[in-house]
Design an enzyme around this catalytic site. Structure first.
Site: not given
Length: 326
Positions: A58, A60, A82-83, A88, A129
């Site tokens: 996890l 990004e 994922q979203f 960011f 989300h």
């Protein structure tokens, strides 16, 4: 032709690309064993193995950073965030590196990678989300920003994004994932990035939209014709960077009126850029001011107020009638 949802069409595009090119690799949180939070990567780990369908931590920034390295060593990485609200965490990688390599190397190197992310409201999700940050990414020179509206163009555009020599931010409207089915050809097809389509022909005004809001806009067009005898043309942009100014202005010059629809906030949104280009290139053809129907200039509310925030057909119809009656 099979009838597919957008989720299945995107899955088909990924599978086709991976079969055609062994350098296409997927990476992201839960894209392998769990087959993606929306099941877009269903079955790909089983077919292509863990070396090409890679579950990541996890993190990004690490996902996008690893994608950059893969792109530089001959691979075609497809990174999943994922979203969109969590993109960011990797923004510095995208802004400082992904978008700059063609310019940084004076055209000697590019960064051929796709960053996929579900975006937008309409599924009763929690904070972070349901945002629509397409204008943020469209503002960054060096990126293509693509937003499909339905199953067939989603498949064709994702294939085109994977084949692109330049990086593509690929926003997938969550509200459209399973909202409808559409015939998708068995033979592979692509659509050019940066070109929109006429989703509905009309003569009285032009309605301009993209992503999940296209369905809302088409519904509004039907209501305008059935109840008000107003024949609206509907444009589906498909990409917001590059923006298809030629398509937009050709339609507006025919109809003389325009309304832009998107779910992102109004201030500095894609709609503002569209209006500016219409004014710059087609001002003397306008019969009325160009109107915008958008989300509000607030943070996306929690799901109990989500539908109040999102534009609906009624708001589009109201704006269209104001424009026609000006």
């Amino acid at each position: 032709m099979p009838q597919l949802t957008m989720v299945k069409a995107l899955n088909l595009a990924l599978a086709e690309a991976m079969r055609e090119d062994p350098n296409v690799v997927l990476l992201g949180q839960d894209v392998g064993q769990d087959e993606g939070v929306f099941r877009v990567t269903e079955g790909l780990l089983q077919e292509f193995g863990a070396d090409r369908c890679i579950d990541t931590p996890l993190a990004e920034a690490a996902i996008v950073g690893a994608g950059i390295g893969l792109a530089f060593t001959g691979f075609r990485p497809v990174c999943e965030i994922q979203f969109d609200g969590f993109s960011f965490q990797a923004f510095h990688q995208i802004e400082n590196h992904v978008r700059r390599f063609r310019n940084r190397t004076r055209g000697q190197r590019t960064c051929p990678m796709v960053i996929r992310m579900p975006y937008g409201g309409g599924i009763r999700a929690v904070e972070h989300h349901s945002e629509a940050p397409e204008a943020t990414y469209a503002h960054l020179a060096g990126l293509h920003v693509v937003i499909p509206s339905g199953p067939r163009n989603a498949r064709a555009l994702l294939r085109a994004a994977i084949l692109s020599p330049d990086p593509v931010i690929f926003f997938e409207p969550k509200a459209s994932y399973r909202a409808s089915r559409e015939e998708v050809p068995e033979e592979p097809e692509t659509l050019p990035i940066g070109k929109g389509l006429v989703a509905r022909r009309g003569k009285d005004l032009t309605l301009i939209s993209y992503g999940a809001m296209l369905r809302t806009t088409l519904d509004a067009a039907e209501e305008l014709l059935d109840e008000h005898d107003v024949d609206a043309e509907v444009l589906d942009l498909l990409s917001v960077a590059p923006l298809d100014s030629e398509l937009i202005n050709a339609s507006v010059r025919r109809t003389g009126r325009a309304v832009v629809v998107h779910e992102a906030p109004r201030h500095c949104g894609v709609g503002a850029e569209i209006v500016a280009r219409i004014v710059e290139e087609s001002l003397l053809y306008l019969e009325a001011p160009v109107r915008r129907v958008t989300g509000f200039d607030t943070i996306m509310p929690y799901f109990t107020n989500e539908l109040t925030y999102l534009p609906d057909a009624g708001r589009v119809v109201e704006a269209a009638l104001e424009t026609v009656r000006f």
